[in-house]
Design an enzyme around this catalytic site. Structure first.
Site, PDB file in Angstrom:
ATOM      1  N   GLU A 232      34.186  40.528  45.787  1.00 30.15           N
ATOM      2  CA  GLU A 232      35.399  39.722  45.628  1.00 30.15           C
ATOM      3  C   GLU A 232      35.157  38.258  46.012  1.00 30.15           C
ATOM      4  O   GLU A 232      35.725  37.744  46.982  1.00 30.15           O
ATOM      5  CB  GLU A 232      36.545  40.349  46.412  1.00 30.15           C
ATOM      6  CG  GLU A 232      36.836  41.765  45.910  1.00 30.15           C
ATOM      7  CD  GLU A 232      38.076  42.414  46.510  1.00 30.15           C
ATOM      8  OE1 GLU A 232      38.611  41.885  47.501  1.00 30.15           O
ATOM      9  OE2 GLU A 232      38.501  43.461  45.976  1.00 30.15           O
ATOM     10  N   GLU A 327      35.469  49.257  41.784  1.00 33.97           N
ATOM     11  CA  GLU A 327      36.326  49.518  42.948  1.00 33.97           C
ATOM     12  C   GLU A 327      37.785  49.657  42.577  1.00 33.97           C
ATOM     13  O   GLU A 327      38.332  48.864  41.799  1.00 33.97           O
ATOM     14  CB  GLU A 327      36.186  48.415  44.000  1.00 33.97           C
ATOM     15  CG  GLU A 327      36.962  48.740  45.292  1.00 33.97           C
ATOM     16  CD  GLU A 327      36.829  47.657  46.345  1.00 33.97           C
ATOM     17  OE1 GLU A 327      35.705  47.168  46.562  1.00 33.97           O
ATOM     18  OE2 GLU A 327      37.855  47.301  46.957  1.00 33.97           O
TER      19      GLU A 327
END
Length: 477
Positions: A232, A327
């Site tokens: 991220e 994810e």
């Protein structure tokens, strides 16, 4: 008997013999999960394809129209997951669970992700929060990584090795949440900030950090098949290990440092860019793929914002690069089994694969009854399974069954093939060329029963699927 009559009799006998030796219609096995939890990946009576087409909604399957090859399905062996598996289960309980997770008697997961160093789900051997990298202490100018060690990952490595015993073909992905704090700009910290771009040697050292990690894991019998450069990268927080990394910086790091370093080390690990949400991914992905194409295998995505169709645009721009879904987590914010099953099947299991994903990976493989133990992140997330920290009882969550609808049947190497969709009925089909088997997933996301038929090479199979339910069909060609 006239000559004409004799000829007609011969023709009739020929067609009767031809019909007798005609290939029998396929027999489809199927496995059902219903939103009311009455059926949980439960095998159903086999059904025979028929020659007769019914006048009902039809899903057409065409194995001659192929898309991406699948690499595997699974979840993340986080520090928290590994802790619970090693410290809260007996050897027999763990062995039984690993059979359910990684073998063909269970859902046969084929891919595990782990965190390179600590994440928001990292704990020590007592279950307390633990933040670390593999080189927390800076070395000498001549050997900045002289204190490098993967020892803090021992519990994670133990459980990865155990998983590979259960499934020797299991593949691994690694992702860092943060670089060593002394490589970051400003006051050293695990939580937040970014690489110290003012010192160009930072990138050289960080590339070597990855190489030492890959070699160390390989020496442990855990070769890493692919890695992403930063988890991220468009998000950082003071709450847990994290680090931001802009698209231009990531492109520069891969192209000039990490990619060449992996190549020079003669390692086969593939590099993935991005590894963040579907939403607003185009510019980031394009920047990295355009500037570091030689070393970048593709882009990775998470589910927390946007939708899986966002990845389609990147595939169209770079059809030679892979799309990877890496994810997604459920949690206490949504506890209805049927709602969760419908969303997971429609958006994650089917939605990602219909939009070119080669992997489907969820977040924590296991969490406890409180959604922990955690290291500063989500306090109400849910694992694929829940391990009660007091009783050691194990609950298979909706994520287990959703994953199982694809991982148990679609083996790595299978290719996605064409399948039409119907309103509120999501589908994805695959062809296992090695076994010459067709696998077809369908999810009824509506609140009504749906009757439909499968059509494949002029053979038809009728089925009625309950509301908010999922089914996987499999048949030999």
């Amino acid at each position: 008997m006239t000559r004409l009559a004799a000829l007609l009799l011969i023709i009739l006998c020929f067609f009767l013999l031809l019909d007798r030796f005609k290939e029998p219609p396929p027999i489809a096995n199927s496995w059902l999960t219903t939103g009311d939890e009455q059926h949980l990946l439960e095998k159903q009576p086999a059904k025979l394809f028929q020659d007769d087409k019914q006048d009902i909604p039809t899903i057409y399957i065409d194995r001659h129209k192929t898309y991406q090859q699948m690499d595997g399905f699974g979840a993340a062996m986080t520090g928290s997951s590994a802790y619970l598996l090693e410290h809260k289960l007996t050897t027999q309980e763990r062995d039984t669970l690993f059979q359910d997770l990684f073998t063909d008697s269970g859902i046969q997961l084929s891919y595990l992700r782990h965190t390179i160093g600590a994440s928001d789900y990292s704990v020590d051997d007592t279950g307390n929060p633990s933040s670390y990298t593999y080189a927390d202490q800076q070395g000498t100018p001549e050997d900045p990584l002289q204190h490098f060690s993967i020892a803090p990952d021992q519990t994670v490595m133990n459980m990865l090795k155990q998983a590979k015993i259960s499934n020797p073909e299991l593949q691994l992905m690694g992702t860092p949440w943060t670089a060593p704090p002394w490589l970051k700009y400003g006051e050293p910290t695990y939580n937040g900030s970014y690489l110290n771009y003012t010192d160009q040697r930072t990138y050289e050292i960080y590339a070597d950090y990855f190489i030492q990690y890959l070699k160390a894991y390989q020496e442990q019998g855990l070769p890493v098949d692919m890695l992403s450069v930063q988890n991220e990268p468009q998000f950082e927080t003071a709450a847990y290990p994290s680090m931001s990394m802009g698209a231009t910086e990531q492109q520069y790091f891969i192209q000039h440092f990490l990619g060449p370093a992996i190549q020079e080390a003669d390692l086969e690990t593939a590099i993935l860019a991005y590894d963040h949400n579907w939403e607003n991914s185009k510019d980031y992905a394009e920047t990295v793929l355009n500037g570091a194409s030689d070393y970048t295998a593709g882009t990775a995505y998470h589910c927390y914002a946007g939708n899986p169709e966002d990845a389609e645009e990147i595939h169209q721009l770079h059809p030679d690069k892979g799309i990877y879904f890496t994810e997604c987590s459920g949690g206490a914010w949504s506890e209805d089994f049927g709602d969760n099953l419908s969303w997971l099947m429609d958006q994650v299991i089917i939605g990602t694969t219909r939009n070119w994903a080669k992997t489907v990976l969820l977040w924590n493989l296991a969490l406890d009854e409180t959604g922990g133990p955690t290291n500063g992140g989500c306090t109400n997330c849910r694992g694929v399974v829940t391990i009660d920290s007091q009783t050691s009882s194990i609950k298979k969550n909706v994520e287990y069954y959703a994953l199982g609808h694809i991982s148990k049947f679609v083996q790595p190497g299978a290719v996605r093939i064409s399948s039409t969709e119907l309103p509120q009925l999501s589908t994805a089909a695959f062809w296992d060329q090695k076994e010459d088997k067709i696998i077809m997933l369908a999810a009824n996301t509506s609140n009504n029963t749906q009757t439909f038929q499968l059509a494949e090479e002029n053979q038809y199979l009728q089925y009625t699927l309950a509301p908010q339910s999922a089914i996987t069909f499999a048949w030999d060609k």
